[in-house]
Design an enzyme around this catalytic site. Structure first.
Site, PDB file in Angstrom:
ATOM      1  N   SER A 127     -10.324  -0.313   6.854  1.00 38.48           N
ATOM      2  CA  SER A 127      -9.650  -0.160   5.560  1.00 38.48           C
ATOM      3  C   SER A 127      -8.955  -1.409   5.027  1.00 38.48           C
ATOM      4  CB  SER A 127      -8.621   0.969   5.636  1.00 38.48           C
ATOM      5  OG  SER A 127      -9.259   2.205   5.556  1.00 38.48           O
TER       6      SER A 127
ATOM      7  N   SER B  76      -9.918   1.878   2.710  1.00 37.92           N
ATOM      8  CA  SER B  76      -9.035   2.663   1.865  1.00 37.92           C
ATOM      9  C   SER B  76      -8.005   1.819   1.106  1.00 37.92           C
ATOM     10  CB  SER B  76      -8.285   3.677   2.728  1.00 37.92           C
ATOM     11  OG  SER B  76      -7.378   3.013   3.599  1.00 37.92           O
TER      12      SER B  76
ATOM     13  N   LYS C 206       0.856  -1.194   0.000  1.00 36.74           N
ATOM     14  CA  LYS C 206       0.000   0.000   0.000  1.00 36.74           C
ATOM     15  C   LYS C 206       0.884   1.234   0.000  1.00 36.74           C
ATOM     16  CE  LYS C 206      -3.951   1.955   2.556  1.00 36.74           C
ATOM     17  NZ  LYS C 206      -4.802   1.844   3.772  1.00 36.74           N
TER      18      LYS C 206
END
Lengths: 490, 105
Positions: free
Chosen positions: A182, A158, A78
């Site tokens: 997330s 997210s 990420k």
């Protein structure tokens, strides 16, 4: 042999150990998938050269008999984890072009165990969002589509890029971060496994901060065992994060390989039966309990009375911490700079131009609730409610070993749906936020498809630092649900 | 709780965030909606409840107060937005500084 990109991490490790493939071949096969599915926009930065270089070094280590736990396994990271020498943006314009001079502890741990980085994945800006639509680099497309409907769906957020990359078989595993859901919500939307560890299990050092008392890195993979392997490599005490727990790392993979849950007490929190949850998800939740019961677990109804207040309390705590954390983006030492006639104007211009709409909204909420005269009414009140939420869980865990709930109230939605009203968007995290507020570990396991053919996930929540029991229950759920569906075309 | 345009402008100034005039009214509407939803927290009796600021049970550890790194000025300054100024350009680790607009007349 199956295509290298179809293998799980455990299968890849076995193939690499048996010299059926080299790490370079494994990296190349996955890099080809990144090429093939670039339209999903799952990556902000691809790092093919670095991947091949790391794979080559991995093959050399293996030849010397020094293979680590994830030796030669390609992973996506990420773009919230700082990676030395590789642009790290947090999906924000304000950090575009920022090249960290240091490596986050979690990624350093992964590289130490032999993993190979193929790229940095897209996310909601500063991890604030549930759809991946707030990214400065554009939304991510979910590999899954509704049957007979060609509209693009969101991967959740997210950590949307990390989830989509695993669901599209571009990588067997990836990292995410979970502040209010997330990791778990995008895992559910993309039909994969996602685990948020106990707060303190994985170091936050070198992870771009959103809400420091809630942020926690964790893994995505396609199986519970793979998720456990990643967690094992990512975890561990880090003196550079003062909230990192000084605890040894258990053998998580062994726990995941032991789906024996006979006698395990599974709590069903009655307050999670809320209006607005799709009927199919409610039905799947009951089915999930039946599956665990058939595997020998005992269902127990429990009560978490303050559940409905977790979400509004979170929307005080998280923005408050975000407004403080994001004060560092001032255009002076790194990131975007937009000139102004004086220093104050430089700050205002830089931040006004560099932050997207949702980030600006949360900074304003946070600044307001922390401002003079409002602090006690909002921030102190929210922290008191947080204490009550944590107490609810503590009392529930006197009666059960894990909790079973839905992960999200709906399946993946289309880009644009649910976008107009911020509160409606926030409600996506209603089942994941309570555990975040209490710092507890949670895992989303794919458990079925809805009538449109979209994956649905169930969430298991465990006691603090008891990821082993959580993984055992998740493995039992995985075995019983036998979820083997793949997004069409991937 | 309803926020007006002026309040939003005031918070934006506190946050050092430039918000264009035309966005103030829509933002006031959105934020008012969010705070109206947050109001439900007042239903909860929190008298005598200790606020929870951290979920960690562990006491934060102390460490020895000693220098653990240094001599990395080039790394510190590597991402300076308009470029850094180095005291000795031939030895970037010797030190340097960031630049900002003039703050004193």
């Amino acid at each position: 042999m199956a295509a290298l990109t179809d293998l799980t991490i455990a299968q890849l490790s076995a193939a690499l150990a048996k010299k059926e493939a080299s790490a370079v071949e494994v990296a190349d096969a996955h890099l080809a998938k990144l090429d093939e599915h670039r339209a999903l926009n799952a990556f902000i930065t691809e790092t093919p050269d670095k991947a091949r270089e790391m794979a080559k070094a991995s093959d050399a280590r293996r030849a010397k008999g020094e293979a680590g736990l994830l030796e030669g396994v390609p992973l996506a990271i990420k773009d919230l984890f700082c990676t030395e020498g590789v642009q790290t943006t947090a999906a924000s314009k304000i950090l575009e072009g920022f090249v960290p001079q240091y490596e986050s502890t979690v990624t350093a741990n992964l590289w130490k165990s032999g993993a190979v980085m193929v790229g940095k994945t897209n996310l909601d800006e500063f991890a604030m969002g549930s759809s991946n639509m707030t990214s400065h680099f554009g939304g991510v497309e979910n590999p899954w589509k509704r049957k007979g409907d060609n509209r693009k769906l969101v991967p959740g957020g997210s950590s949307g890029g990390s989830a989509a990359a695993v669901a599209a078989y571009m990588v067997p595993g990836s990292t995410g971060t979970d502040t209010g859901g997330s990791i778990r919500q995008p895992a559910a939307f993309c039909g994969i496994v996602g685990l948020k560890p106990t707060y303190g299990r994985c170091s936050r050092w070198g992870v771009v901060a959103f809400a420091s008392s809630l942020d926690q890195p964790g893994p995505f993979a396609r199986t519970v065992e793979d998720t456990a392997l990643l967690l094992q490599a990512m975890s561990g005490h880090d003196p550079k994060d003062s909230t990192s727990a000084p605890l040894p790392v258990p053998d998580f993979a062994a726990a995941a390989r032991n789906p024996d849950i006979r006698g395990m007490k599974v709590g069903i929190p009655k307050e999670y039966r809320v209006d607005g949850t799709s009927e199919e998800i409610v039905a799947l939740w009951s089915k999930g309990m039946e599956m665990l019961k058939a595997a020998g677990a005992d269902p127990v109804e429990v009560s978490l009375p303050h559940t409905k207040y977790a979400l509004p309390a979170y929307y005080i705590v998280a923005p408050a911490e975000c407004s403080s954390n994001l004060a560092r983006y001032d255009g002076v030492r790194f990131g975007l700079r937009v000139p102004g006639k004086d220093l104050t104007e430089l700050y205002e211009n830089t931040r006004g131009a560099g932050f997207g709409k949702e980030t600006r909204r949360r900074i304003l909420i946070g600044t307001y609730v922390l401002s003079a005269g409002y602090y006690d009414a909002y921030y102190t009140k929210a922290q008191q409610i947080r204490a009550l939420i944590a107490r609810d869980f503590k009392q529930a865990f006197e009666k059960c070993d894990v909790l079973l709930t839905p992960t999200a109230p709906t399946a993946a939605f289309a880009a644009g749906e649910q976008m107009d009203d911020p509160v409606a968007m926030y409600l996506n995290d209603m089942f994941t936020i309570p555990a975040s507020m209490a710092g507890l570990p949670g895992i989303s396991v794919p458990a079925g498809l809805d009538k449109d053919g979209l994956p649905l996930g169930l969430q298991l929540i465990g006691r603090s630092f008891d990821e082993e029991t959580l993984l055992r229950a998740a493995a039992a759920m995985e075995k019983a649900a036998d979820f083997s569906a793949r997004a069409a075309g991937y | 709780m309803s926020l007006d345009k002026e309040t939003v402008a005031r918070i934006a100034r506190l946050a050092r965030l430039k918000v264009p005039e035309e966005e103030l009214a829509p933002l006031a509407g959105e934020l008012s909606g969010i705070f109206a939803w947050i109001e439900q927290l007042n239903e909860v009796d929190t008298n005598n409840v200790e606020p929870m600021s951290s979920v960690s049970d562990v006491t934060l550890p102390m460490r020895a107060d000693k220098v653990t790194d240094g001599g990395i000025a080039a790394k510190v300054l590597a991402n300076a937005p308009d470029g850094a100024v180095y005291i000795d350009p031939s030895d970037r680790n010797a030190g340097g500084f960031f630049t900002v607009p003039k703050v004193v007349e």
